[in-house]
Design an enzyme around this catalytic site. Structure first.
Site, short mmCIF file in Angstrom:
data_model
loop_
_atom_site.label_atom_id
_atom_site.label_comp_id
_atom_site.label_asym_id
_atom_site.label_seq_id
_atom_site.Cartn_x
_atom_site.Cartn_y
_atom_site.Cartn_z
N ASP A 13 39.75 -37.11 -17.00
CA ASP A 13 40.02 -35.50 -16.71
C ASP A 13 41.50 -35.49 -16.28
O ASP A 13 41.86 -34.78 -15.53
CB ASP A 13 39.14 -35.07 -15.28
CG ASP A 13 37.77 -35.29 -15.62
OD1 ASP A 13 37.23 -34.65 -16.83
OD2 ASP A 13 37.29 -35.82 -14.62
N HIS A 41 36.85 -32.04 -23.18
CA HIS A 41 38.18 -31.74 -23.10
C HIS A 41 38.41 -30.29 -23.79
O HIS A 41 37.68 -30.12 -24.71
CB HIS A 41 38.92 -32.69 -23.88
CG HIS A 41 38.54 -32.96 -25.46
ND1 HIS A 41 37.46 -33.60 -25.51
CD2 HIS A 41 39.06 -32.77 -26.43
CE1 HIS A 41 37.31 -33.60 -26.93
NE2 HIS A 41 38.16 -33.11 -27.48
#
EC number: 6.3.4.4
Length: 428
Positions: A13, A41
């Site tokens: 992340d 994503h």
């Protein structure tokens, strides 16, 4: 012949999309090389935002070829959901290439993932429950089903039967569940294979030919260094190799064809799920970072654990991946802090450790040794050169670079695509 590897340098992340945005217009192929739909994503194009979990970020760009490599475990149902979602918004996905050697996530892998986590209770790993681990386990145990197996009914039936022989015993006798029907599972997979077939190709051959012709290939890693099954915080890791070496094994491209390795790091650290996290903040500072940085998972929606920047982790990532460049993201999140701690080493049972302990028990016991830097109050989102940043902000970045042992080439200064400072080009 630029082969560029893009990986996360922390626990995932990190905002790899920032780097992808800068590189994407200059590459011909984008290849996923590990993981499955357990990593999310976001890709932003104009005013549109696309949340992807399995498809490579390059799927949005009609001028390049997106590739799912052999190292990825593919859930066909999820793949088709993503394709349908994109096509409903006018995105053509016909240029996608899926490796014929990639392993399949079957419905029974998801079932096993969920019941196993429940069975483990307090000893659970903290998986996403999407069948990633069981699919990779089958791969290693040599009972996995690969994409090309979906095109031969008799062969597929034999493979499913062999795979379910032991699994059904576990489901019935250990987990008190019903057995999974072999014939029904085979039929379901055959139907999925029919739709998947137009995308299937020998992707290793395609990528090697492209590199030999001087094309640029971006190898896109899912998850991150500290979740690597070999180099991460085992056993609290993913089931694949998100590190730079995985780009080669996960696509069939040799290491001599890799010219750049780019690591993405936040200006602080986050983690999702179980496992040690030396700089984790369990007080209001951690909650402040979570809210300021909007730290909630794309895939699960779970709040991310937050902590100060860990230079020990970044040095380790530089070493393991052979980083040539770092993309530092979310620097703007730290705006408004009077002081910003940086973890420069660990205290383990009274001894200072400047490097990552190989013993995970020692890592779990590690206490951060902090160095404190002055913060800044100025809005940095409109800064487009390093010199425009506040002096204290510049000092913070330079210190992170020094401690990480790798140059910082790009800085993310805000959530928008143009909120970026490029110090060095990411493409040769």
């Amino acid at each position: 012949m630029p082969g560029i590897v893009l990986i996360g340098a922390q626990w995932g992340d990190e905002g790899k999309g920032k780097a992808t945005d800068l590189i994407g217009t200059k590459v011909d192929y984008v290849a996923r090389f590990n993981g499955g739909n357990n990593a999310g994503h976001s890709v932003v194009v104009g005013d549109e935002s696309y949340a992807l979990h399995l498809l490579p970020s390059g799927i949005i760009n009609p001028n390049l070829t997106p590739v799912i490599g052999n190292g990825v475990v593919v859930d066909p149902e999820v793949l088709f959901e993503e394709i349908d979602g994109l096509e409903s918004r006018g995105i053509d996905c016909s240029h996608l290439k899926v490796s014929e050697a990639a392993h399949i996530i079957a419905p029974y892998h998801r079932t096993l993932d969920k019941v196993t986590e429940r069975f483990l209770g307090k000893h659970k790993i903290g998986t996403t429950g999407r069948g990633i681990g069981p699919a990779y386990a089958d791969k290693i145990n040599r009972v996995g089903i690969r994409v090309h197996d979906l095109f031969n009914a008799d062969h597929l039936h034999d493979k499913v039967e062999a795979s379910l022989h032991q699994k059904n015993q576990m489901l019935v006798k250990l987990y008190n569940r019903r057995p999974i029907d072999v014939d029904q599972t085979t039929e379901e997979l055959l139907k999925l294979g029919e739709r998947l077939k137009p995308y299937v190709a020998n992707t290793g051959l395609i990528l090697n030919k492209a590199l030999d012709e001087g094309k640029t290939v971006l190898f896109e890693g899912a998850q991150a260094t500290m979740l690597d099954v070999d180099h991460g915080t085992y056993p609290f890791v993913t089931s694949s190799n998100p590190t730079a070496g995985g780009a080669c094994t996960g696509t069939g491209v040799g290491p001599t064809k890799i010219t750049r390795v780019i690591g993405v790091s936040k200006a602080y650290v986050t983690r999702v799920g179980e496992g040690p996290f030396p700089t984790e903040l369990l007080d209001e500072s951690g909650e402040w970072l979570r809210q300021q940085g909007h730290e909630f998972g794309v895939t699960t929606g779970r709040p991310r654990r937050c902590g100060w920047f860990d230079a020990v982790v970044n040095r380790y990532a530089s070493q393991v991946n052979g980083l040539t460049d770092i993309v530092l993201t979310k620097l703007d999140v730290l705006t408004g802090l009077k002081e910003i701690p940086i973890c420069v080493a660990y205290d383990v049972d009274g001894e200072r450790h400047d490097d990552m302990p190989t013993d995970q028990a020692a890592f779990a016991a590690a206490k951060p040794i902090y160095e404190t830097m002055p913060g800044w109050d100025e809005d940095i989102s409109d800064c487009h050169s390093f010199d425009e940043l506040p002096a204290t902000c510049q000092a913070y970045v330079k210190r992170l670079e020094e401690l990480s042992g790798c140059r910082i080439s790009v800085i993310g200064t805000g959530p928008q695509r143009d909120h970026v400072i490029q110090i060095n080009s990411l493409v040769d």
